[in-house]
Design an enzyme around this catalytic site. Structure first.
Site, PDB file in Angstrom:
ATOM      1  N   ARG A  66       0.845  -1.198   0.000  1.00 45.58           N
ATOM      2  CA  ARG A  66       0.000   0.000   0.000  1.00 45.58           C
ATOM      3  C   ARG A  66       0.879   1.246   0.000  1.00 45.58           C
ATOM      4  NH1 ARG A  66      -3.996   0.426   4.420  1.00 45.58           N
ATOM      5  NH2 ARG A  66      -2.296  -0.149   5.799  1.00 45.58           N
ATOM      6  N   LYS A 131       5.021 -10.848  10.728  1.00 51.09           N
ATOM      7  CA  LYS A 131       4.300 -10.726   9.452  1.00 51.09           C
ATOM      8  C   LYS A 131       4.698 -11.839   8.477  1.00 51.09           C
ATOM      9  CE  LYS A 131       3.093  -7.239   5.953  1.00 51.09           C
ATOM     10  NZ  LYS A 131       2.921  -5.795   5.734  1.00 51.09           N
ATOM     11  N   ARG A 266      -0.396   0.187  14.399  1.00 47.77           N
ATOM     12  CA  ARG A 266       0.745  -0.325  15.153  1.00 47.77           C
ATOM     13  C   ARG A 266       0.348  -0.478  16.625  1.00 47.77           C
ATOM     14  NH1 ARG A 266       2.485  -1.367  10.988  1.00 47.77           N
ATOM     15  NH2 ARG A 266       4.436  -0.874   9.949  1.00 47.77           N
TER      16      ARG A 266
HETATM   17  P1  ATP Z   1       1.895  -2.090   7.604  1.00 52.08           P
HETATM   18  O1  ATP Z   1       2.513  -3.450   7.704  1.00 52.08           O
HETATM   19  O2  ATP Z   1       2.773  -0.986   8.013  1.00 52.08           O
HETATM   20  O3  ATP Z   1       0.509  -1.991   8.148  1.00 52.08           O
HETATM   21  P2  ATP Z   1       0.865  -2.157   4.999  1.00 52.08           P
HETATM   22  O4  ATP Z   1      -0.224  -3.075   5.416  1.00 52.08           O
HETATM   23  O5  ATP Z   1       0.516  -0.881   4.384  1.00 52.08           O
HETATM   24  O6  ATP Z   1       1.832  -1.796   6.145  1.00 52.08           O
HETATM   25  P3  ATP Z   1       1.711  -3.806   2.906  1.00 52.08           P
HETATM   26  O7  ATP Z   1       1.022  -3.052   1.871  1.00 52.08           O
HETATM   27  O8  ATP Z   1       1.165  -5.142   3.285  1.00 52.08           O
HETATM   28  O9  ATP Z   1       1.910  -2.959   4.176  1.00 52.08           O
HETATM   29  O10 ATP Z   1       3.241  -4.071   2.466  1.00 52.08           O
HETATM   30  C1  ATP Z   1       4.233  -3.120   2.444  1.00 52.08           C
HETATM   31  C2  ATP Z   1       5.087  -3.189   3.697  1.00 52.08           C
HETATM   32  O11 ATP Z   1       5.289  -4.545   4.094  1.00 52.08           O
HETATM   33  C3  ATP Z   1       6.493  -2.669   3.444  1.00 52.08           C
HETATM   34  O12 ATP Z   1       6.582  -1.308   3.706  1.00 52.08           O
HETATM   35  C4  ATP Z   1       7.388  -3.471   4.387  1.00 52.08           C
HETATM   36  O13 ATP Z   1       7.430  -2.883   5.662  1.00 52.08           O
HETATM   37  C5  ATP Z   1       6.618  -4.767   4.531  1.00 52.08           C
HETATM   38  N1  ATP Z   1       7.169  -5.861   3.702  1.00 52.08           N
HETATM   39  C6  ATP Z   1       7.675  -5.828   2.450  1.00 52.08           C
HETATM   40  N2  ATP Z   1       8.021  -7.048   2.034  1.00 52.08           N
HETATM   41  C7  ATP Z   1       7.725  -7.895   3.054  1.00 52.08           C
HETATM   42  C8  ATP Z   1       7.859  -9.287   3.240  1.00 52.08           C
HETATM   43  N3  ATP Z   1       8.328 -10.107   2.292  1.00 52.08           N
HETATM   44  N4  ATP Z   1       7.461  -9.810   4.428  1.00 52.08           N
HETATM   45  C9  ATP Z   1       6.958  -9.029   5.413  1.00 52.08           C
HETATM   46  N5  ATP Z   1       6.802  -7.697   5.296  1.00 52.08           N
HETATM   47  C10 ATP Z   1       7.191  -7.135   4.126  1.00 52.08           C
END
Ligand code: ATP
Length: 269
Positions: A66, A131, A266
């Site tokens: 995102r 995650k 968070r």
């Molecule tokens: P947040 O986890 O901050 O709520 P988000 O849901 O917006 O963020 P996503 O859109 O799911 O996040 O993915 C982007 C974020 O996930 C990246 O900014 C990084 O922090 C994290 N990320 C990227 N690749 C991976 C991975 N392979 N495994 C776990 N986390 C990852």
């Protein structure tokens, strides 16, 4: 799992076979390399064939999360795919779709025997707070056609040693929790089956029908959370989710609804 997954390349026929009676519901395409499977389906949306289009990549070179953030993946060590779902006009609001997709991933993995699975609003999949998978839902403009959504999913299968990921306090991979699953084709078929079932429920009954199952797996149920982004900051206790997928935060000023968008959740200190 890394070496085992590499022994089984992604293969459309195997995925179709594993889908069994649902094989005709999907149109499966395997790409050796793709910048972003979501971008591919959003930028060149395949015509409506009556089936759900699936694009899965051996190697994704510019995966997105995102807000323009990056999704990292490793050849053989990740499962990265996107699906294109079409809904009847008047289908429930898209906010809940993201949550339904996260729940589908969790239910599929639970059926495979994975324990400790949790959901972090709106749609991250965690195992014991770390995650495991990310989901990116993007709407395809309707222009008079049936509304469509591209749902992209990235699952860590085997993180390379020492992998660090920006902005993520803790990450995990499936091989640490499900060492015997050796074939990504089998895993993908399980995920597609569950997505199919839950999106049918979502389309006919809305997110409300899935809400209880989502809340049972809420990683932050009744815990202090901080929501940032959208030029605002909300702190309070996580009070679950609403019937439309909005997050409920109990603050000193009452319960606040947060719609999925440009915000991140968070743990609050
Ligand atoms: P947040 O986890 O901050 O709520 P988000 O849901 O917006 O963020 P996503 O859109 O799911 O996040 O993915 C982007 C974020 O996930 C990246 O900014 C990084 O922090 C994290 N990320 C990227 N690749 C991976 C991975 N392979 N495994 C776990 N986390 C990852």
């Amino acid at each position: 799992m890394s070496s085992a997954t590499l022994k089984f390349p992604l293969d459309a026929d195997t995925i179709r076979r594993e889908l069994g009676d649902l094989a005709t519901a999907f149109e499966v395409e395997v790409a050796a390399e793709c910048p972003s499977t979501n971008s591919a389906l959003v930028d060149a949306t395949p015509p409506d064939s009556g089936r759900t289009h699936v694009l899965v990549a051996e190697c994704q070179t510019a995966g997105r999360g995102r807000r323009g953030r990056q999704w990292q993946s490793w050849p053989g060590g990740s499962l990265t795919f996107s699906t294109l779902w079409r809904f009847q006009p008047g289908a429930p609001v898209p906010a809940g779709l993201s949550l339904a997709a996260g729940l589908a991933v969790v239910l599929a993995l639970e059926k495979l025997g994975v324990q400790g699975l949790q959901l972090k609003w709106p749609n991250d999949v965690l195992i014991n707070g770390e995650k495991l998978a990310g989901i990116l839902v993007e709407l395809v403009p309707g222009r008079g056609r049936t509304p469509a959504a591209v749902v992209g999913i990235g699952v860590n299968l085997a993180l390379p040693p020492g992998a660090t990921i920006p902005d993520q306090p803790a990450v995990t991979d499936l091989s640490s929790h499900l060492p015997l699953l050796a074939d990504r084709n089998v895993l993908l078929a399980h995920l597609l089956r569950e997505l199919h079932t839950l999106f049918e429920t979502y389309a006919t009954a809305g997110f409300g029908a899935l809400r209880e199952a989502w809340q049972q797996r809420n990683a932050f149920a009744d815990l202090p959370v901080r929501i940032t982004g959208d030029d605002r900051r909300i702190e309070g206790l996580c009070a679950g989710v609403d019937d439309d997928g909005a997050l409920l935060v109990r603050t000193t000023a009452g319960v606040v609804r947060v719609l999925t968008g440009e915000v991140s959740l968070r743990a609050a200190p």
